[in-house]
Every structure is written in structure tokens, then in C-alpha cells.
Design an enzyme around this catalytic site. Structure first.
Site, PDB file in Angstrom:
ATOM      1  N   SER A 165      45.243  49.892 -11.293  1.00 29.10           N
ATOM      2  CA  SER A 165      44.375  49.072 -10.452  1.00 29.10           C
ATOM      3  C   SER A 165      43.022  49.757 -10.320  1.00 29.10           C
ATOM      4  O   SER A 165      42.345  49.979 -11.322  1.00 29.10           O
ATOM      5  CB  SER A 165      45.039  48.807  -9.100  1.00 29.10           C
ATOM      6  OG  SER A 165      44.410  47.750  -8.423  1.00 29.10           O
ATOM      7  N   ASP A 232      59.594  28.864 -19.613  1.00 33.99           N
ATOM      8  CA  ASP A 232      60.490  30.007 -19.772  1.00 33.99           C
ATOM      9  C   ASP A 232      61.102  30.089 -21.164  1.00 33.99           C
ATOM     10  O   ASP A 232      61.188  31.159 -21.748  1.00 33.99           O
ATOM     11  CB  ASP A 232      61.587  29.932 -18.705  1.00 33.99           C
ATOM     12  CG  ASP A 232      62.546  31.117 -18.745  1.00 33.99           C
ATOM     13  OD1 ASP A 232      62.210  32.108 -19.399  1.00 33.99           O
ATOM     14  OD2 ASP A 232      63.606  31.056 -18.101  1.00 33.99           O
ATOM     15  N   ASP A 235      59.779  31.258 -25.625  1.00 35.69           N
ATOM     16  CA  ASP A 235      59.908  32.465 -26.442  1.00 35.69           C
ATOM     17  C   ASP A 235      61.292  32.606 -27.061  1.00 35.69           C
ATOM     18  O   ASP A 235      61.612  33.626 -27.668  1.00 35.69           O
ATOM     19  CB  ASP A 235      59.586  33.711 -25.616  1.00 35.69           C
ATOM     20  CG  ASP A 235      60.429  33.787 -24.340  1.00 35.69           C
ATOM     21  OD1 ASP A 235      61.355  32.975 -24.185  1.00 35.69           O
ATOM     22  OD2 ASP A 235      60.146  34.668 -23.505  1.00 35.69           O
ATOM     23  N   VAL A 237      64.350  32.235 -25.383  1.00 38.35           N
ATOM     24  CA  VAL A 237      65.450  32.527 -24.476  1.00 38.35           C
ATOM     25  C   VAL A 237      64.999  32.238 -23.051  1.00 38.35           C
ATOM     26  O   VAL A 237      63.847  32.472 -22.686  1.00 38.35           O
ATOM     27  CB  VAL A 237      65.905  34.006 -24.607  1.00 38.35           C
ATOM     28  CG1 VAL A 237      64.784  34.967 -24.236  1.00 38.35           C
ATOM     29  CG2 VAL A 237      67.153  34.282 -23.782  1.00 38.35           C
ATOM     30  N   ASP A 239      65.092  33.443 -19.545  1.00 42.47           N
ATOM     31  CA  ASP A 239      65.385  34.694 -18.841  1.00 42.47           C
ATOM     32  C   ASP A 239      64.455  34.907 -17.654  1.00 42.47           C
ATOM     33  O   ASP A 239      64.326  36.024 -17.158  1.00 42.47           O
ATOM     34  CB  ASP A 239      65.280  35.876 -19.798  1.00 42.47           C
ATOM     35  CG  ASP A 239      63.929  35.944 -20.501  1.00 42.47           C
ATOM     36  OD1 ASP A 239      63.058  35.090 -20.209  1.00 42.47           O
ATOM     37  OD2 ASP A 239      63.735  36.844 -21.342  1.00 42.47           O
ATOM     38  N   ASP A 397      50.436  39.588 -13.385  1.00 39.67           N
ATOM     39  CA  ASP A 397      49.710  40.316 -12.339  1.00 39.67           C
ATOM     40  C   ASP A 397      48.983  39.337 -11.428  1.00 39.67           C
ATOM     41  O   ASP A 397      48.204  38.504 -11.887  1.00 39.67           O
ATOM     42  CB  ASP A 397      48.711  41.278 -12.988  1.00 39.67           C
ATOM     43  CG  ASP A 397      48.172  42.320 -12.024  1.00 39.67           C
ATOM     44  OD1 ASP A 397      47.702  41.931 -10.939  1.00 39.67           O
ATOM     45  OD2 ASP A 397      48.199  43.508 -12.365  1.00 39.67           O
ATOM     46  N   HIS A 435      51.721  43.277 -10.505  1.00 45.89           N
ATOM     47  CA  HIS A 435      50.826  44.371 -10.143  1.00 45.89           C
ATOM     48  C   HIS A 435      51.621  45.521  -9.546  1.00 45.89           C
ATOM     49  O   HIS A 435      52.146  45.419  -8.429  1.00 45.89           O
ATOM     50  CB  HIS A 435      49.776  43.864  -9.141  1.00 45.89           C
ATOM     51  CG  HIS A 435      48.601  44.777  -8.991  1.00 45.89           C
ATOM     52  ND1 HIS A 435      47.559  44.786  -9.889  1.00 45.89           N
ATOM     53  CD2 HIS A 435      48.300  45.711  -8.057  1.00 45.89           C
ATOM     54  CE1 HIS A 435      46.663  45.681  -9.512  1.00 45.89           C
ATOM     55  NE2 HIS A 435      47.093  46.261  -8.403  1.00 45.89           N
TER      56      HIS A 435
END
Length: 503
Positions: A165, A232, A235, A237, A239, A397, A435
């Protein structure tokens, strides 16, 4: 002991060791004995606060040193027993490896309930430069190495820096400004364009303060769950992790309340949709600032950010004057900046400042941009000095946009070229990580970046096929060099071997 002013390359009036004690602590499961030093570095301006620093000097020193960066507005000295950002739980922290560790408060002492949200030091120019321009970093580095030499009779063989940060920005500052001071740097979720992000936060503060515009916690959860449900599986799968944020295209209008008026927690009103879009859209200001920055890329709230950590994101209540402690961290950060950095009027209402049309404050904003936007991408001096840089960011983040770190990395590659950049720099975007692993992220990242940095800086062995652990769910993923991301192939979805880095 006196710390002579000439040992520091930037102006000070010297320093003094204020405390020294032998400590015995259990660190990473080991009993470590070390000398804990406290010291003050004195300012040139007698009205400026001293830089307060500490150094931990272990018995059985490994001849290496590690400096830690801070967070938010700093104002406290980081714990010298801490780990590097996104550090693994199953490997020893630097002090347990017998590093000499050191850090400072960056030149001011916080008095706030949340120490990293006290910007009142910004009323003093020297304190402001110590923090925002990073001057305190080099002063602390020089004073600490002086004390290490006095304690052990020799210099460290390697000196490293790690931070996330604000500390991630500080990591880039030391590589940019003092390329020979550190042999290696770990920069995590760096707020490198600090003023530019602030302008975006100020714009969002005004939008979210409008009647009916603030989406409360229930609506934030609705948005988060809707994004996950939509993206979700892209990609390969399901998860609860969106591995390719750029492939996730979610239109918040699908959550629109009938007629656009607020109809409860199961939909978004038109003002709330506009607010969500504003948060995730690049903010471009219609004027020039001296740093050369022209926009902030927006936050990934529509690409899988964990909305269940509202303190870092929206907060739980709308912005107001004074800014509620229940508003988002970034909005409180903005208020402190307006009061103490920009106007230097503690009574100023931060919601009265329009980041799109700052009027009489434009010149001051432009000046501050040269101090706060640490955007030098010519890292060739750092590379020529043998420095190595590992940069990390979580794709979810809520507080510092990973898109901004993408931008910095691409700028470095654009100036230096792909292969010269890769010779000294690696950047990894961690899907699902937020974050600083705050709260309950979808993927709580853990990777032994310090050992990877040691092998690279000391033996010339760059990171090779690194694997990141989700420390909360006992699963692993390949850590892909940006712009790569892990695509599921086949096998156990909790094993990194079931994924391949792709573009």
C-alpha cells in the site's frame, strides 16, 4: 549515541539513539534474542517533528538487512517482527531469519484512533516531504546502516525493502530515487500515484454523498454475489475466484430496481447504479497537473472485489461532513488530505471540493502531484546497480486499484522493453486476493517472495514457476506473471498443477 548528520545523504540535524534493550521473543516459532534500538532523526525545521525509528539487531546476524514500509498516512513504527506483504505462514519472517530489521514512522507521530488515518502532519512542509516524497526513507536507511555498522563492525552484504500500500509506494520510491541503496525490493499493492487516486476518491465522495446514491452493506453484498455468479466459471472452474478480471463483463443495470427507485436490498436504484459505475470507471480530470498524470483507472468493484470488507471499499454509511468513521477508508483518507495537505484548513468541508473543478486549489493540487505521484518509470539505474524488483497485487483489491499497478508495469516495459524489464522485474496479479488479506478475502495470498528475492539478487536465479497458497482454504494456484492468469485444465481444483498460466 549520537547519529552524525553527515551519515545521512539528505538534510537533517543529526539524530540520537533514545533507547536500547536486549529482547527475547518467540518469532515464527523460534526464540530470537536481539537488541532493540529506538532513535530520533532530527529535522532541519525546528517546528517539524522528528523521524522516530527502530532497529532490531539479532544475535547470530545473517549479514542482511530489511527495511519495512508503512501504511496509509503512516505515523507509527511498523513492528520489526512482521512478515513481508502476502508472506507465507509456514516460513520464518525476516527477523527469525536473523535479518537486521528497521523502520520508521516516516517523520510524524499519529494521534488518531486509526493511526494510519491522521494526515495532520501535512501542515508542515518538511513532514510532508518526509512522508509523501519519501525523504524519511533514505534518512532512516542511512541512520540504520550507521547503527548496524557500529553494532556489528561491518556493513550488511545485502539490504532489502518490503512494503504494501503506502509501503508499496515507498518500495517503488527507493528504487526510483536511490537505485543503489537497496539490492532488492518487494512492492505489494503500491499506491504509487497517491494524489491521482485521491482525486478519484474525492469525486466518489461527492457522488456517494448524494441523496439515495449510497449502496448499503446489503446492496454491496448483492453486487458482489452477482459479479461472482456472472464471472466465476469463466476460468474453467467455479471456486468463488475470478481469475481473469479483464474477461469479466458485468452490467449493473441487470440489478436495477423496477422504475429506478430504491425498492429494498434486492436491487439497485438508478443513483446507486451510477455510483457503482463511477467507482469502477476511469476518472479523468479536465486539467493538467505537474506530475503528468491524467486519470485514475477506477476500482475493480465490477470484477470480483470482495464487497464484504466495506471498511476498505464503500464503507457502511454514506460520506458526510465530518466524514464518518463508518465510511470507506479511502473516503476518510481523502478528507484528511483536503484538510491538511491541500487547504491546510482543519475546518474545511472536503465534500465542498470538486475534484473535477478545483478552482483556486488547482495550483496547490499540481504542486502536491510532484510530491505524491511517484511515477518515474525509468528504473534503468536500479537495474544497472543490480537491483531486483518483485511487484504483487490482488485482483480484488478494494483500496488501491490493481489496474493502476498494471499501468505502472506497462509503462516500465514500454520505456525499457520487455526483456530488459524482465531481467530485473517481475509483476504478479493474484486472483481473488484483496488489500493486505484484510477481512475474509476470496483468496488469502501467501507466497515466500523473500526467498525468491534472495535467490534472484544473491545467486542470479529469477523466480521460476512460483506457487501462491490460499492460507485460509488450503489450496494453491500458479502465480502468473502479468498479464497471465491461471486457467483451469483438469484435476483437483485446489491444486496449482491443475491450472496453467495463460493470456
Amino acid at each position: 549515541m549520537t547519529i552524525p548528520a553527515p551519515v545521512m545523504s539528505l538534510p537533517t540535524t543529526g539524530g540520537r539513539v533514545t533507547s536500547a534493550s536486549v529482547m527475547t521473543s518467540v518469532v515464527s516459532g523460534q526464540t530470537i534474542e536481539y537488541c532493540l534500538l529506538g532513535a530520533d532523526i532530527f529535522p532541519v525545521d525546528p517546528s517539524a517533528p522528528a523521524i522516530k525509528m527502530r532497529a532490531a539487531l539479532p544475535h547470530g546476524w545473517n549479514r542482511k538487512a530489511m527495511m519495512f514500509g508503512g501504511g496509509g498516512y503512516n505515523g507509527t513504527i511498523p513492528a520489526l517482527t512482521m512478515n513481508v506483504p502476502f508472506g507465507p505462514a509456514d516460513q520464518p519472517v525476516p527477523l527469525a531469519r536473523r535479518y537486521a530489521t528497521f523502520a520508521s514512522d516516516s517523520g510524524h507521530q499519529s494521534s488518531a484512533a486509526v493511526p494510519s488515518l491522521d494526515g495532520s502532519f501535512g501542515m508542515n512542509d518538511e513532514a510532508l516531504k518526509n512522508f509523501a516524497a519519501g525523504d524519511a526513507l533514505k534518512k532512516t536507511h542511512d541512520a540504520s546502516l550507521f547503527l548496524i555498522r557500529r553494532a556489528y563492525g561491518k556493513n550488511p552484504s545485502e539490504v532489502y525493502f518490503s512494503g504494501g500500500s503506502t509501503g508499496g509506494r515507498e518500495a517503488l520510491v527507493v528504487a526510483q530515487r536511490w537505485p543503489q541503496a537497496f539490492d532488492g525490493v518487494i512492492s505489494a499493492y503500491p499506491a504509487w500515484n497517491n494524489l491521482s487516486e485521491g482525486l478519484h476518491l474525492g469525486y466518489l465522495a461527492q457522488i456517494l454523498s448524494r441523496p439515495g446514491a449510497f449502496p448499503g452493506p446489503a446492496k454491496q453484498t448483492l453486487l458482489y454475489d452477482s459479479v461472482i455468479n456472472a464471472c466465476d466459471g469463466l476460468d474453467g472452474v467455479k471456486d468463488k475466484v475470478i481469475s481473469n478480471p479483464r474477461g469479466c463483463h458485468f452490467d449493473p443495470h441487470v440489478l436495477r430496481c423496477m422504475g429506478g427507485a430504491d425498492a429494498g436490498p434486492n436491487c439497485l436504484s438508478d443513483p446507486q447504479i451510477r455510483a457503482v459505475i463511477a467507482m469502477s470507471t476511469p476518472f479523468r480530470w479536465p486539467y493538467r497537473i505537474a506530475s503528468g498524470e491524467t486519470e485514475y483507472p477506477g476500482f475493480p468493484f465490477l470484477s470480483g472485489a470482495d464487497m464484504r470488507t466495506p471498511f476498505l471499499g464503500f464503507g457502511t454509511t454514506a460520506p458526510a461532513n465530518p466524514m464518518p468513521v463508518t465510511s470507506g477508508y479511502g473516503l476518510q483518507y481523502w478528507e484528511q488530505w483536503v484538510k491538511y495537505f491541500l487547504t491546510r484548513d482543519p475546518g474545511y468541508n472536503s465534500l465542498d471540493l470538486d475534484a473535477r473543478q478545483p478552482g483556486k486549489w488547482l495550483d496547490r493540487i499540481s504542486h502536491l502531484s510532484t510530491i505524491q505521484d511517484r511515477n518515474n518509470v525509468d528504473l534503468r539505474p536500479f537495474a544497472r546497480a543490480g537491483g531486483k524488483l518483485i511487484m504483487l497485487h490482488g485482483a480484488a483489491d478494494e483500496l488501491v486499484s490493481h489496474r493502476s499497478t498494471n499501468d505502472y508495469y506497462q509503462r516500465v516495459r514500454g520505456m525499457l522493453g520487455p526483456e530488459p524489464t524482465r531481467a530485473f522485474m517481475r509483476y504478479y496479479l493474484v486472483p481473488g486476493a484483496n488489500h493486505a488479506n484484510f477481512g475474509t478475502p476470496a483468496f488469502a495470498a501467501g507466497w515466500d517472495s523473500l526467498s525468491a528475492l534472495e535467490r534472484w539478487a544473491e545467486r542470479g536465479q529469477p523466480p521460476r514457476n512460483p506457487i501462491v497458497v490460499d492460507v485460509n482454504h488450503n489450496r494453491t494456484r500458479p502465480l502468473c506473471e502479468y498479464p497471465g492468469w491461471p486457467r483451469y485444465r483438469a484435476g483437483d481444483p485446489d491444486s496449482a498443477s491443475s491450472f496453467v498460466c495463460t493470456r
